[in-house]
Design a protein around this motif. Structure first.
Motif, short mmCIF file in Angstrom:
data_model
loop_
_atom_site.label_atom_id
_atom_site.label_comp_id
_atom_site.label_asym_id
_atom_site.label_seq_id
_atom_site.Cartn_x
_atom_site.Cartn_y
_atom_site.Cartn_z
N ILE A 306 0.83 -1.22 0.00
CA ILE A 306 0.00 0.00 0.00
C ILE A 306 0.87 1.27 0.00
O ILE A 306 1.78 1.39 0.81
CB ILE A 306 -0.89 0.02 1.27
N LYS A 307 0.54 2.19 -0.92
CA LYS A 307 1.26 3.47 -0.96
C LYS A 307 0.36 4.62 -0.52
O LYS A 307 0.83 5.70 -0.18
CB LYS A 307 1.75 3.76 -2.39
N GLU A 308 -0.96 4.39 -0.58
CA GLU A 308 -1.91 5.44 -0.22
C GLU A 308 -2.98 4.88 0.70
O GLU A 308 -3.44 3.75 0.50
CB GLU A 308 -2.60 6.00 -1.47
N ILE A 309 -3.38 5.69 1.68
CA ILE A 309 -4.43 5.22 2.58
C ILE A 309 -5.54 6.26 2.73
O ILE A 309 -5.37 7.44 2.43
CB ILE A 309 -3.90 4.85 4.00
N ALA A 310 -6.68 5.78 3.18
CA ALA A 310 -7.79 6.65 3.60
C ALA A 310 -7.92 6.45 5.10
O ALA A 310 -7.87 5.32 5.59
CB ALA A 310 -9.07 6.24 2.89
N VAL A 311 -8.03 7.55 5.84
CA VAL A 311 -8.19 7.46 7.30
C VAL A 311 -9.63 7.83 7.63
O VAL A 311 -10.13 8.86 7.19
CB VAL A 311 -7.24 8.44 8.02
N SER A 312 -10.28 6.96 8.39
CA SER A 312 -11.70 7.18 8.63
C SER A 312 -12.00 7.48 10.09
O SER A 312 -11.19 7.23 10.99
CB SER A 312 -12.50 5.97 8.15
N LYS A 313 -13.18 8.03 10.31
CA LYS A 313 -13.77 8.27 11.64
C LYS A 313 -12.95 9.21 12.52
O LYS A 313 -12.94 9.08 13.74
CB LYS A 313 -14.03 6.93 12.33
N VAL A 314 -12.28 10.19 11.90
CA VAL A 314 -11.49 11.14 12.68
C VAL A 314 -12.39 12.01 13.57
O VAL A 314 -11.97 12.51 14.61
CB VAL A 314 -10.61 12.04 11.79
N ASP A 315 -13.65 12.18 13.16
CA ASP A 315 -14.60 12.97 13.96
C ASP A 315 -14.81 12.33 15.34
O ASP A 315 -15.07 13.03 16.32
CB ASP A 315 -15.94 13.09 13.24
N VAL A 316 -14.70 11.00 15.39
CA VAL A 316 -14.98 10.30 16.65
C VAL A 316 -13.97 10.72 17.73
O VAL A 316 -14.34 10.98 18.87
CB VAL A 316 -14.94 8.76 16.43
N LEU A 317 -12.70 10.82 17.34
CA LEU A 317 -11.68 11.19 18.33
C LEU A 317 -11.65 12.70 18.57
O LEU A 317 -10.96 13.17 19.48
CB LEU A 317 -10.30 10.68 17.93
N SER A 318 -12.39 13.47 17.79
CA SER A 318 -12.45 14.91 18.07
C SER A 318 -13.50 15.18 19.16
O SER A 318 -13.53 16.25 19.74
CB SER A 318 -12.78 15.70 16.80
N GLN A 319 -14.32 14.16 19.43
CA GLN A 319 -15.35 14.34 20.46
C GLN A 319 -14.84 13.92 21.83
O GLN A 319 -15.26 12.93 22.41
CB GLN A 319 -16.60 13.52 20.11
N ALA A 320 -13.87 14.67 22.34
CA ALA A 320 -13.40 14.51 23.72
C ALA A 320 -12.60 13.23 24.01
O ALA A 320 -12.39 12.88 25.17
CB ALA A 320 -14.56 14.62 24.70
N HIS A 321 -12.15 12.51 22.97
CA HIS A 321 -11.30 11.36 23.24
C HIS A 321 -9.91 11.66 22.72
O HIS A 321 -9.76 12.12 21.60
CB HIS A 321 -11.85 10.12 22.53
N ASP A 322 -8.91 11.39 23.50
CA ASP A 322 -7.55 11.69 23.06
C ASP A 322 -7.09 10.66 22.04
O ASP A 322 -7.69 9.61 21.88
CB ASP A 322 -6.62 11.77 24.26
N PHE A 323 -6.02 11.02 21.36
CA PHE A 323 -5.45 10.13 20.36
C PHE A 323 -4.25 9.40 20.97
O PHE A 323 -3.38 10.00 21.57
CB PHE A 323 -5.00 10.96 19.15
N LYS A 324 -4.24 8.10 20.82
CA LYS A 324 -3.12 7.30 21.32
C LYS A 324 -2.73 6.31 20.23
O LYS A 324 -3.61 5.72 19.60
CB LYS A 324 -3.58 6.50 22.56
N ALA A 325 -1.43 6.12 20.03
CA ALA A 325 -0.99 5.17 19.00
C ALA A 325 0.03 4.22 19.59
O ALA A 325 0.94 4.63 20.32
CB ALA A 325 -0.37 5.94 17.83
N CYS A 326 -0.12 2.95 19.25
CA CYS A 326 0.83 1.92 19.70
C CYS A 326 1.97 1.86 18.68
O CYS A 326 1.73 1.63 17.49
CB CYS A 326 0.13 0.57 19.80
N THR A 327 3.21 2.08 19.14
CA THR A 327 4.35 2.13 18.22
C THR A 327 5.23 0.89 18.30
O THR A 327 6.12 0.70 17.47
CB THR A 327 5.22 3.36 18.54
N ALA A 328 5.02 0.05 19.33
CA ALA A 328 5.81 -1.19 19.47
C ALA A 328 5.06 -2.13 20.42
O ALA A 328 4.17 -1.71 21.15
CB ALA A 328 7.20 -0.88 20.02
N TYR A 329 5.42 -3.40 20.36
CA TYR A 329 4.90 -4.38 21.33
C TYR A 329 6.04 -4.79 22.26
O TYR A 329 7.15 -5.06 21.80
CB TYR A 329 4.41 -5.65 20.63
#
Ligand code: IMP
Ligand code: MG
Length: 402
Positions: A306-329
């Motif tokens: 994959i070279k291009e992506i679509a990111v969905s549901k960004v509105d959901v995290l704008s409604q008072a939920h912070d953004f967290k990303a897992c970068t390693a296990y």
């Protein structure tokens, strides 16, 4: 314009249906290639909401619709969808080589799931696994077999051995023949023909890469391949006709069925995202919710090139939920960013998180806000892809093209 495919990069429900509908305008036809009515692809236009289980999501764009040989086709589901959109029949072709799903497969799904006890898969009970299994055993009918010469007696004996009542099989086969009469053809051949005439085809993936039978979180997976490399084999088109692939990912993660889910949110904040994102399966069952998992996402991106992506549901995290990303296990004292190396113990890895920004309060209407730009830049850097589309709501119109 070359052919293009849309594939899910997580555990399904990434919002592929909406993206397919959004992009379908530029294509001659939209084609399903894998899975069956275990999929539920939703397209919303104003007050209207359509959920497709078998028909390609290009249905509402007036496009030619193709259901390729890799699909497990349940004639009763097709009949129901054609009942709602009868005009679609005239532009629909089902490949004669599709595996047919019978009511016996749905019953067998329940029998097998019951036998698993604590190790249940959480299947959608659509009979997809049993139908493909019977295909591998050379016992299930293809679509063309509904019309002539199939040994239904052998098929019935097989299911009856597994305690499934097969007495209604012949009656079902006759009804199914009537449903499919006049719409059966060679979908792979049609794709090639469209290309030769200068048109292009959009391939619509079902489920997500982490549910891939071979490459996903086995055994908690679906029963077909879900990655883009499967497309030519499933449709019966040359490798060279597969085209590029656009991946779809939510800015958080969900999972419908059972199985390991490293970034699952176990506390009450899951409920907030579930409610804001309306994360309920089409059966009404609440979905499991988690933070964005970049380790899993990178694996899915690499699998399908994959070279291009679509990111969905960004509105959901704008409604008072912070953004967290897992970068390693983290596992047994060491850290990895290689999902494949964790496949044997995915249920016991500990996610390493970062929270580089927040989407709180971001307003995506009309243009990309600065918080959205941060998300796009972050994903492009972490995943080495281009973000082509950002989806900020379920309506067809709520999409930013970058
Ligand atoms: P099956 O494909 O119905 O046998 O289900 C196997 C697993 O895949 C279960 O965990 C399902 O929840 C999951 N699954 C199948 N199809 C979808 C889908 O379209 N979206 C999300 N999960 C799915
Ligand atoms: Mg779904």
């Amino acid at each position: 314009m070359p052919n293009l495919s849309i594939v899910g990069l997580q555990w399904g429900d990434e919002g592929k249906g909406k993206i397919v509908d959004h992009l379908a305008g530029g294509f001659e036809a939209v084609s399903r290639f894998n899975g069956g009515s275990n999929a539920g692809h939703t397209v919303v236009i104003g007050e209207e909401k359509h959920t497709f289980h078998l028909l390609p999501s290009g249905a509402l764009k007036g496009k030619e619709l193709l259901i390729g040989a890799g699909v497990a086709l349940d004639p009763s589901v097709l009949a129901a969808e054609l009942g709602v959109l009868p005009d679609v029949r005239a532009r629909l072709m089902v490949d004669g080589r599709c595996t047919v799903v019978s009511p016996l497969d749905k019953e067998l799904d329940a029998v097998i799931e019951g036998m698993r006890g604590d190790f249940a898969i959480g299947t959608t009970m659509q009979g997809i696994g049993p139908a493909y299994a019977a295909r591998a055993l050379r016992l299930s009918p293809r679509v063309i077999d509904l019309f002539e010469g199939f040994d239904f007696a052998a098929m019935a004996r097989f299911y009856e051995k597994l305690s499934v009542d097969a007495s209604a099989l012949l009656g079902w086969a006759e009804e199914s023949e009537a449903i499919l009469d006049g719409i059966v053809g060679n979908v792979g051949g049609r794709v090639v023909q469209i290309n030769e005439m200068g048109g292009s085809v959009l391939f619509e993936g079902a489920q997500g890469t982490l549910l891939d039978l071979v490459h996903g979180s086995y055994p908690n997976v679906t029963s077909t391949n879900t990655n883009a490399a499967y497309i030519p084999a499933a449709l019966g088109i040359p490798l060279s006709a597969a085209g590029a692939s656009l991946g779809v990912a939510k800015c958080y993660t969900t999972r419908e069925g059972a199985g390991p889910f490293p970034t699952e949110i176990k506390d009450a904040s899951a409920e907030g995202i579930r409610t804001a994102g309306n994360e309920f399966a089409s059966t009404g069952k609440p979905m499991r919710v988690g933070w964005l998992d970049l380790v899993a996402l990178k694996y899915a991106i690499d699998l399908s090139g994959i070279k291009e992506i679509a990111v969905s549901k960004v509105d959901v995290l704008s409604q008072a939920h912070d953004f967290k990303a897992c970068t390693a296990y983290r596992w047994q004292g060491s850290e990895t960013t290689d999902f494949s190396s964790a496949l044997g113990h995915l249920g016991s890895v500990e996610p390493v998180y970062e929270s580089p920004f927040s989407l709180r309060g971001a307003n995506f209407e009309a243009a990309l806000p600065k918080e959205g730009r941060k998300l796009v830049d972050y994903l492009e850097r972490k995943l080495n892809v281009r973000v082509r589309l950002v989806s900020y709501g379920e309506d067809r119109s709520q999409t930013v093209e970058l």
